[in-house]
Write a protein that holds these residues in place. Sequence first.
Motif, PDB file in Angstrom:
ATOM      1  N   ARG A  34       0.849  -1.191   0.000  1.00 55.15           N
ATOM      2  CA  ARG A  34       0.000   0.000   0.000  1.00 55.15           C
ATOM      3  C   ARG A  34       0.881   1.237   0.000  1.00 55.15           C
ATOM      4  NH1 ARG A  34      -0.337  -1.805   5.487  1.00 55.15           N
ATOM      5  NH2 ARG A  34       0.578  -0.232   6.862  1.00 55.15           N
ATOM      6  N   ASP A  50      -3.289   9.238   6.128  1.00 54.83           N
ATOM      7  CA  ASP A  50      -4.086   8.364   5.283  1.00 54.83           C
ATOM      8  C   ASP A  50      -4.120   8.932   3.863  1.00 54.83           C
ATOM      9  OD1 ASP A  50      -5.976   6.961   3.953  1.00 54.83           O
ATOM     10  OD2 ASP A  50      -7.666   7.495   5.273  1.00 54.83           O
ATOM     11  N   PRO A  51      -3.550   8.216   2.897  1.00 53.89           N
ATOM     12  CA  PRO A  51      -3.508   8.719   1.519  1.00 53.89           C
ATOM     13  C   PRO A  51      -4.900   8.973   0.938  1.00 53.89           C
ATOM     14  CG  PRO A  51      -2.119   6.762   1.770  1.00 53.89           C
ATOM     15  CD  PRO A  51      -2.915   6.903   3.023  1.00 53.89           C
ATOM     16  N   ASN A  52      -5.926   8.342   1.541  1.00 50.28           N
ATOM     17  CA  ASN A  52      -7.279   8.508   0.991  1.00 50.28           C
ATOM     18  C   ASN A  52      -8.030   9.675   1.630  1.00 50.28           C
ATOM     19  OD1 ASN A  52      -7.042   6.194  -0.686  1.00 50.28           O
ATOM     20  ND2 ASN A  52      -7.195   4.964   1.182  1.00 50.28           N
ATOM     21  N   ALA A  53      -7.472  10.245   2.700  1.00 47.12           N
ATOM     22  CA  ALA A  53      -8.168  11.361   3.369  1.00 47.12           C
ATOM     23  C   ALA A  53      -8.010  12.619   2.526  1.00 47.12           C
ATOM     24  CB  ALA A  53      -7.579  11.575   4.757  1.00 47.12           C
ATOM     25  N   GLU A  54      -9.149  13.263   2.271  1.00 46.70           N
ATOM     26  CA  GLU A  54      -9.113  14.442   1.378  1.00 46.70           C
ATOM     27  C   GLU A  54      -8.211  15.541   1.908  1.00 46.70           C
ATOM     28  OE1 GLU A  54     -13.298  14.326  -0.690  1.00 46.70           O
ATOM     29  OE2 GLU A  54     -12.522  16.394  -0.514  1.00 46.70           O
TER      30      GLU A  54
ATOM     31  N   LYS B  61      -0.124  13.807  -7.574  1.00 46.52           N
ATOM     32  CA  LYS B  61      -1.531  13.385  -7.496  1.00 46.52           C
ATOM     33  C   LYS B  61      -1.671  11.937  -7.936  1.00 46.52           C
ATOM     34  CE  LYS B  61      -4.141  17.654  -8.217  1.00 46.52           C
ATOM     35  NZ  LYS B  61      -4.687  18.434  -9.341  1.00 46.52           N
ATOM     36  N   ASN B  65      -3.310   9.217  -5.625  1.00 49.54           N
ATOM     37  CA  ASN B  65      -4.636   8.717  -5.995  1.00 49.54           C
ATOM     38  C   ASN B  65      -4.599   7.366  -6.695  1.00 49.54           C
ATOM     39  OD1 ASN B  65      -5.668  11.042  -4.966  1.00 49.54           O
ATOM     40  ND2 ASN B  65      -5.479  12.158  -6.894  1.00 49.54           N
ATOM     41  N   ALA B  67      -4.832   3.631  -7.491  1.00 51.27           N
ATOM     42  CA  ALA B  67      -5.376   2.401  -6.899  1.00 51.27           C
ATOM     43  C   ALA B  67      -4.255   1.366  -7.008  1.00 51.27           C
ATOM     44  CB  ALA B  67      -6.599   1.972  -7.678  1.00 51.27           C
ATOM     45  N   ASN B  69      -5.488   0.518  -2.921  1.00 51.26           N
ATOM     46  CA  ASN B  69      -4.870   0.876  -1.620  1.00 51.26           C
ATOM     47  C   ASN B  69      -5.562   0.136  -0.490  1.00 51.26           C
ATOM     48  OD1 ASN B  69      -2.915   2.175  -0.201  1.00 51.26           O
ATOM     49  ND2 ASN B  69      -4.426   3.526   0.708  1.00 51.26           N
TER      50      ASN B  69
END
Lengths: 69, 69
Positions: A34, A50-54, B61, B65, B67, B69
Amino acid sequence: QELRCQCIQTHSDLISPKFIKHVQLIPEGVHCSRKEIIVTLEDGKLICLDPNAEWVMIIIKKIINSAPN
Amino acid sequence: QELRCQCIQTHSDLISPKFIKHVQLIPEGVHCSRKEIIVTLEDGKLICLDPNAEWVMIIIKKIINSAPN
């Protein structure tokens, strides 16, 4: 077989860019399946985001786009 | 008085994210009056990217972003 990820957990509270000394973006790779974002704070503390947190993307944009340069 | 910046010059050619092992974002600070982006390539080479180049933000980016993850 996942070799070694550096982050055990991610920090969820918002952090102000002014406390950030530098940011490491580590794409997923052979060593870890990951992607990881590791921040070194001014006080030397290392935290994972967290890479997914905006808000994380917003902070990274702020660091890169901040004047002056 | 500028203490010490790590980057002497920046790499202007486009780099594919797949060659990037990790990215360091260093905001300007006491040690250096300009922000720096230092990329470690898969072959271990260290290069500096221009924080103002648009393609650099695009690559960052992509790394965040991408995938899965």
